[in-house]
Design a protein around this motif. Structure first.
Motif, PDB file in Angstrom:
ATOM      1  N   ASP A   5       0.861  -1.177   0.000  1.00  0.00           N
ATOM      2  CA  ASP A   5       0.000   0.000   0.000  1.00  0.00           C
ATOM      3  C   ASP A   5       0.901   1.231   0.000  1.00  0.00           C
ATOM      4  O   ASP A   5       1.489   1.583   1.022  1.00  0.00           O
ATOM      5  CB  ASP A   5      -0.899  -0.020   1.233  1.00  0.00           C
ATOM      6  N   ASN A   6       1.033   1.869  -1.154  1.00  0.00           N
ATOM      7  CA  ASN A   6       1.899   3.038  -1.310  1.00  0.00           C
ATOM      8  C   ASN A   6       1.110   4.322  -1.490  1.00  0.00           C
ATOM      9  O   ASN A   6       1.617   5.299  -2.041  1.00  0.00           O
ATOM     10  CB  ASN A   6       2.832   2.841  -2.512  1.00  0.00           C
ATOM     11  N   ARG A   7      -0.138   4.341  -1.025  1.00  0.00           N
ATOM     12  CA  ARG A   7      -0.979   5.522  -1.228  1.00  0.00           C
ATOM     13  C   ARG A   7      -0.399   6.753  -0.538  1.00  0.00           C
ATOM     14  O   ARG A   7      -0.436   7.847  -1.105  1.00  0.00           O
ATOM     15  CB  ARG A   7      -2.402   5.244  -0.769  1.00  0.00           C
ATOM     16  N   LEU A   8       0.144   6.605   0.650  1.00  0.00           N
ATOM     17  CA  LEU A   8       0.743   7.772   1.328  1.00  0.00           C
ATOM     18  C   LEU A   8       2.019   8.222   0.631  1.00  0.00           C
ATOM     19  O   LEU A   8       2.277   9.416   0.493  1.00  0.00           O
ATOM     20  CB  LEU A   8       1.015   7.459   2.795  1.00  0.00           C
ATOM     21  N   LYS A   9       2.813   7.275   0.179  1.00  0.00           N
ATOM     22  CA  LYS A   9       4.066   7.596  -0.510  1.00  0.00           C
ATOM     23  C   LYS A   9       3.815   8.436  -1.766  1.00  0.00           C
ATOM     24  O   LYS A   9       4.581   9.347  -2.082  1.00  0.00           O
ATOM     25  CB  LYS A   9       4.791   6.299  -0.890  1.00  0.00           C
ATOM     26  N   PHE A  10       2.731   8.134  -2.481  1.00  0.00           N
ATOM     27  CA  PHE A  10       2.423   8.834  -3.731  1.00  0.00           C
ATOM     28  C   PHE A  10       1.246   9.783  -3.574  1.00  0.00           C
ATOM     29  O   PHE A  10       0.520  10.051  -4.533  1.00  0.00           O
ATOM     30  CB  PHE A  10       2.166   7.820  -4.848  1.00  0.00           C
ATOM     31  N   ALA A  45      -3.810   0.966  -9.227  1.00  0.00           N
ATOM     32  CA  ALA A  45      -3.467   2.380  -9.423  1.00  0.00           C
ATOM     33  C   ALA A  45      -1.948   2.510  -9.459  1.00  0.00           C
ATOM     34  O   ALA A  45      -1.235   1.833  -8.702  1.00  0.00           O
ATOM     35  CB  ALA A  45      -4.042   3.225  -8.295  1.00  0.00           C
ATOM     36  N   PHE A  46      -1.481   3.390 -10.341  1.00  0.00           N
ATOM     37  CA  PHE A  46      -0.050   3.615 -10.500  1.00  0.00           C
ATOM     38  C   PHE A  46       0.258   5.108 -10.468  1.00  0.00           C
ATOM     39  O   PHE A  46      -0.584   5.933 -10.807  1.00  0.00           O
ATOM     40  CB  PHE A  46       0.440   3.072 -11.853  1.00  0.00           C
ATOM     41  N   ALA A  47       1.470   5.418 -10.092  1.00  0.00           N
ATOM     42  CA  ALA A  47       2.024   6.761 -10.238  1.00  0.00           C
ATOM     43  C   ALA A  47       3.085   6.679 -11.333  1.00  0.00           C
ATOM     44  O   ALA A  47       3.693   5.623 -11.531  1.00  0.00           O
ATOM     45  CB  ALA A  47       2.657   7.222  -8.927  1.00  0.00           C
ATOM     46  N   HIS A  48       3.299   7.779 -12.029  1.00  0.00           N
ATOM     47  CA  HIS A  48       4.344   7.855 -13.062  1.00  0.00           C
ATOM     48  C   HIS A  48       4.146   6.805 -14.163  1.00  0.00           C
ATOM     49  O   HIS A  48       5.095   6.158 -14.590  1.00  0.00           O
ATOM     50  CB  HIS A  48       5.736   7.727 -12.444  1.00  0.00           C
ATOM     51  N   GLN A  63      -3.403  -1.869  -5.092  1.00  0.00           N
ATOM     52  CA  GLN A  63      -4.278  -2.739  -5.874  1.00  0.00           C
ATOM     53  C   GLN A  63      -5.607  -2.866  -5.138  1.00  0.00           C
ATOM     54  O   GLN A  63      -5.667  -3.340  -4.011  1.00  0.00           O
ATOM     55  CB  GLN A  63      -3.651  -4.106  -6.076  1.00  0.00           C
ATOM     56  N   PHE A  64      -6.661  -2.402  -5.786  1.00  0.00           N
ATOM     57  CA  PHE A  64      -7.990  -2.371  -5.207  1.00  0.00           C
ATOM     58  C   PHE A  64      -8.721  -3.687  -5.460  1.00  0.00           C
ATOM     59  O   PHE A  64      -8.270  -4.517  -6.246  1.00  0.00           O
ATOM     60  CB  PHE A  64      -8.778  -1.184  -5.775  1.00  0.00           C
TER      61      PHE A  64
END
Length: 87
Positions: A5-10, A45-48, A63-64
C-alpha cells in the motif's frame, strides 16, 4: 503475498488506473492472457505511468478489490490533489 500500500508515498502526485499497453510483448498474448492481465491492471493504481516508455517507469500505488473501486479512488485522489495544488 499481498501488494503493498503506497498511497501515502504517492499522495502528492497524480495516479492513473492501470491498463494493458499494446507492446511487442503484449501483442503475443492469447485472448485469455490479455483478459486476465486487463482485469488485474484495471484494479491497480499507478504513479508515473507513461505510455511513451511502455509503462516501465510506473510505480505501484495500490491494488484495489475492483475496477470500479480503483477508478473511483484514482478520480477522487486526482481531484483532491488538483484542489490542494490550486490553493
Amino acid at each position: 503475498m499481498s501488494a503493498p500500500d503506497n498511497r501515502l508515498k504517492f499522495n502528492n502526485v497524480p495516479w492513473q488506473q492501470g491498463r494493458v499497453l499494446s507492446t511487442r510483448h503484449t501483442r503475443r498474448w492469447s485472448k485469455q492472457e490479455l483478459e486476465k492481465f486487463t482485469r488485474i491492471e484495471r484494479r491497480t493504481a499507478f504513479a508515473h505511468f507513461y505510455a511513451h516508455d511502455e509503462g516501465k517507469s510506473r510505480e505501484l500505488v495500490y491494488q484495489f478489490d475492483s475496477t470500479e473501486e480503483c477508478e473511483k479512488a484514482v478520480n477522487e485522489h486526482n481531484k483532491a490533489l488538483a484542489e490542494r495544488l490550486s490553493k
